[in-house]
Design an enzyme around this catalytic site. Sequence first.
Site, PDB file in Angstrom:
ATOM      1  N   SER A 186      22.436 -24.710 104.172  1.00  0.00           N
ATOM      2  CA  SER A 186      22.757 -24.417 102.961  1.00  0.00           C
ATOM      3  C   SER A 186      21.545 -24.796 102.172  1.00  0.00           C
ATOM      4  O   SER A 186      21.629 -24.579 100.760  1.00  0.00           O
ATOM      5  CB  SER A 186      23.848 -25.253 102.587  1.00  0.00           C
ATOM      6  OG  SER A 186      25.134 -24.910 103.186  1.00  0.00           O
ATOM      7  N   ALA A 219      27.724 -33.409 101.856  1.00  0.00           N
ATOM      8  CA  ALA A 219      27.353 -33.654 103.440  1.00  0.00           C
ATOM      9  C   ALA A 219      27.176 -32.268 104.218  1.00  0.00           C
ATOM     10  O   ALA A 219      27.873 -31.312 103.654  1.00  0.00           O
ATOM     11  CB  ALA A 219      28.472 -34.350 103.944  1.00  0.00           C
ATOM     12  N   LYS A 303      33.237 -20.427  95.201  1.00  0.00           N
ATOM     13  CA  LYS A 303      33.630 -19.850  96.261  1.00  0.00           C
ATOM     14  C   LYS A 303      34.524 -18.645  96.141  1.00  0.00           C
ATOM     15  O   LYS A 303      35.578 -18.759  95.455  1.00  0.00           O
ATOM     16  CB  LYS A 303      34.212 -20.875  97.298  1.00  0.00           C
ATOM     17  CG  LYS A 303      33.405 -22.202  97.338  1.00  0.00           C
ATOM     18  CD  LYS A 303      32.051 -22.065  98.005  1.00  0.00           C
ATOM     19  CE  LYS A 303      31.473 -23.312  97.996  1.00  0.00           C
ATOM     20  NZ  LYS A 303      30.073 -23.111  98.916  1.00  0.00           N
TER      21      LYS A 303
END
Length: 353
Positions: A186, A219, A303
């Site tokens: 990412s 994360a 998204k």
Amino acid sequence: MSFFDRLILQCRAGFEKEAAAEITERASELGFYGYCMLDQDAGYLSFHLPEPGTAEKLISALSFRSLIFIRQWSVAGECLSLEGGDRVGQILPYLPEFPDCCEVVVEYPDTTAGRELAGFSRKFGSALAQHLRKAGVLKKGSENRLSLFVLSGQRIFLGYMPRRNSSGWLCGILRLKFPQQAPSRSTLKLEEAWHWFVPAKQWDERLPFGATAVDLGAAPGGWTWQLVQRNMFVTAVDNGPMQPALMESGQVEHVKEDAYSFAPAKPVNWMVCDVVDKPVRTAHLAVEWMLNGWCDEMIFNLKLPMKQRYQETRQCLNLIEDQLAAAGIGFKLSARHLYHDREEITCHLRRLK
Ligand SMILES: C[S@@+](CC[C@H](N)C(=O)[O-])C[C@H]1O[C@@H](n2cnc3c(N)ncnc32)[C@H](O)[C@@H]1O
């Protein structure tokens, strides 16, 4: 009859309908009416403007940088069917209809079949450019680039793209090398986002060493890693674990909280958000950060797993624009379906002083 009657629009394979919805809407806002022809997963589509002169006018009137799903574009005529042998010779008769061009760009669809044409495209492009340079056809400093969009060794769209109103990256793709130490792939999304949204000469001022940032949904830390590379001090918000090596940098504070209720103790320079949630929820989050003055700039993903991806995108962007305008806040909002984005787009929102 004019040679040019369409735009060739490149996009990520599978997003042809979004690119079609986008060009149809954006063109009609400017008074251009055309129709799209597309194949699902082809990685490109054509937008037809049969009235002579309109394709050329549209590509100068519409800002390329304002497009979301369209990665690259050119004005072209119908697909040429070239025979084997002297392909360069078969291109030449069309060129008198063209505006002056400074160079040759040969591109192909970003699909498995398309990428196999990369070698052919490179060789054909350099043979054509060499010929045109010798013949004095390519003119340095011209505003356009001659564009070939290759579907096979025989089938080629010939056209041109305005140098300052198209992507300078081949096929509209910024290729970045994955940094081995980064905690996740990412990481490339944030790096590409900066390249697209922040001009290189402003990096020192807008991404300065020692700046502060909040990374929501951080994360394992791919985006935080990019922020730390810029020597920023990062608050990483996520219930999930961060990469231990990244935490050893001493630049990161890990906060296990919900991204949607987190509020920074002090305003920061950057907020970035890669949380997977409903896009409209993230749009509201962006507005909240702006209204509260919690950051100067932000990069966040919307998204888009749903079918109506273009409509969803427009709704979210309109929501942000309407609410910030109503609050009297000066801002610049941009969005882009980046090369490293899959079922998502990346947005950039900046407070204007
Ligand atoms: C796509 S991952 C982020 C990847 C990260 N940007 C990177 O580069 O490594 C999405 C993260 O959002 C976190 N997340 C999801 N919902 C959240 C929420 N409401 N608050 C905080 N984090 C959340 C998940 O735990 C997950 O780690």
